[in-house]
Design a protein around this motif. Structure first.
Motif, PDB file in Angstrom:
ATOM      1  N   ILE A   4       0.843  -1.198   0.000  1.00  0.00           N
ATOM      2  CA  ILE A   4       0.000   0.000   0.000  1.00  0.00           C
ATOM      3  C   ILE A   4       0.878   1.247   0.000  1.00  0.00           C
ATOM      4  O   ILE A   4       0.629   2.194  -0.761  1.00  0.00           O
ATOM      5  N   ALA A   5       1.914   1.260   0.800  1.00  0.00           N
ATOM      6  CA  ALA A   5       2.829   2.404   0.832  1.00  0.00           C
ATOM      7  C   ALA A   5       3.489   2.607  -0.524  1.00  0.00           C
ATOM      8  O   ALA A   5       3.651   3.751  -0.984  1.00  0.00           O
ATOM      9  N   VAL A   8       0.960   4.200  -2.817  1.00  0.00           N
ATOM     10  CA  VAL A   8       0.785   5.609  -2.462  1.00  0.00           C
ATOM     11  C   VAL A   8       1.963   6.426  -2.992  1.00  0.00           C
ATOM     12  O   VAL A   8       1.770   7.491  -3.593  1.00  0.00           O
ATOM     13  N   ASP A   9       3.197   5.932  -2.790  1.00  0.00           N
ATOM     14  CA  ASP A   9       4.372   6.630  -3.331  1.00  0.00           C
ATOM     15  C   ASP A   9       4.246   6.822  -4.830  1.00  0.00           C
ATOM     16  O   ASP A   9       4.458   7.915  -5.352  1.00  0.00           O
ATOM     17  N   ALA A  11       1.618   6.846  -6.771  1.00  0.00           N
ATOM     18  CA  ALA A  11       0.559   7.799  -7.104  1.00  0.00           C
ATOM     19  C   ALA A  11       1.013   9.235  -6.847  1.00  0.00           C
ATOM     20  O   ALA A  11       0.774  10.126  -7.669  1.00  0.00           O
ATOM     21  N   GLU A  12       1.680   9.460  -5.722  1.00  0.00           N
ATOM     22  CA  GLU A  12       2.161  10.809  -5.410  1.00  0.00           C
ATOM     23  C   GLU A  12       3.213  11.263  -6.419  1.00  0.00           C
ATOM     24  O   GLU A  12       3.218  12.420  -6.842  1.00  0.00           O
ATOM     25  N   ASP A  15       1.582  12.095  -9.693  1.00  0.00           N
ATOM     26  CA  ASP A  15       0.877  13.370  -9.533  1.00  0.00           C
ATOM     27  C   ASP A  15       1.835  14.549  -9.650  1.00  0.00           C
ATOM     28  O   ASP A  15       1.503  15.571 -10.271  1.00  0.00           O
TER      29      ASP A  15
END
Length: 153
Positions: A4-5, A8-9, A11-12, A15
């Motif tokens: 999950i981390a 998230v990394d 995706a960030e 972005d």
């Protein structure tokens, strides 16, 4: 939890990379500047010649401000993100396309380029920041004078 981390990394990071191009096209220079570390390794030699260099983020964004001024439309799109994360550092490769359309009162014309962007980012307390930005042009088409047209405030 690590998976999950990692998502998230990723995706960030994507972005941030996308925001670089979106803020350039929106000519939102203050927000664009915030996406970069204070110094950036840049390599635009495939378009401009010269040598890769380390420059201040202010100088990088100021160059875009004068080269992609309000009377020159720009449109950047990126896709096919390849992201690798190693702790607090990330590397991104993405295909890109852009066009520049110069205001008719300045001579008009259009310039297009296709290629690959390579970026390095580092994790900071305030989020991921771009520390290296390179572009490898594969193909160009159009009026080179449009690409090089500058307009000072």
């Amino acid at each position: 939890m690590d998976e999950i981390a990692a998502l998230v990394d990723r995706a960030e990071i994507v972005d941030v990379v996308t925001a670089v191009f979106d803020t350039v096209d929106a000519k939102n220079w203050p927000v664009c500047r915030e996406l970069f570390a204070d110094e950036v390794d840049v390599d635009f030699t495939s378009l401009n010649g010269g040598e890769p260099a380390r420059i201040g983020a202010e100088a990088l964004v100021d160059g875009w401000r004068t080269g992609l001024h309000a009377r020159k439309q720009s449109f950047h799109t990126v896709s096919n993100f390849a992201v690798t994360v190693d702790g607090a550092e990330a590397h991104v490769t993405t295909k890109g396309y852009s066009y520049n359309l110069l205001d008719a009162a300045l001579g008009g014309g259009m310039f297009e380029v296709w290629g690959v962007y390579r970026l390095r980012l580092v994790r900071r307390a305030e989020g991921w920041k771009v520390t290296a930005f390179a572009f490898d042009a594969w193909h160009t088409r159009g009026d080179e004078a449009v690409r090089t047209h500058r307009l000072e405030d």
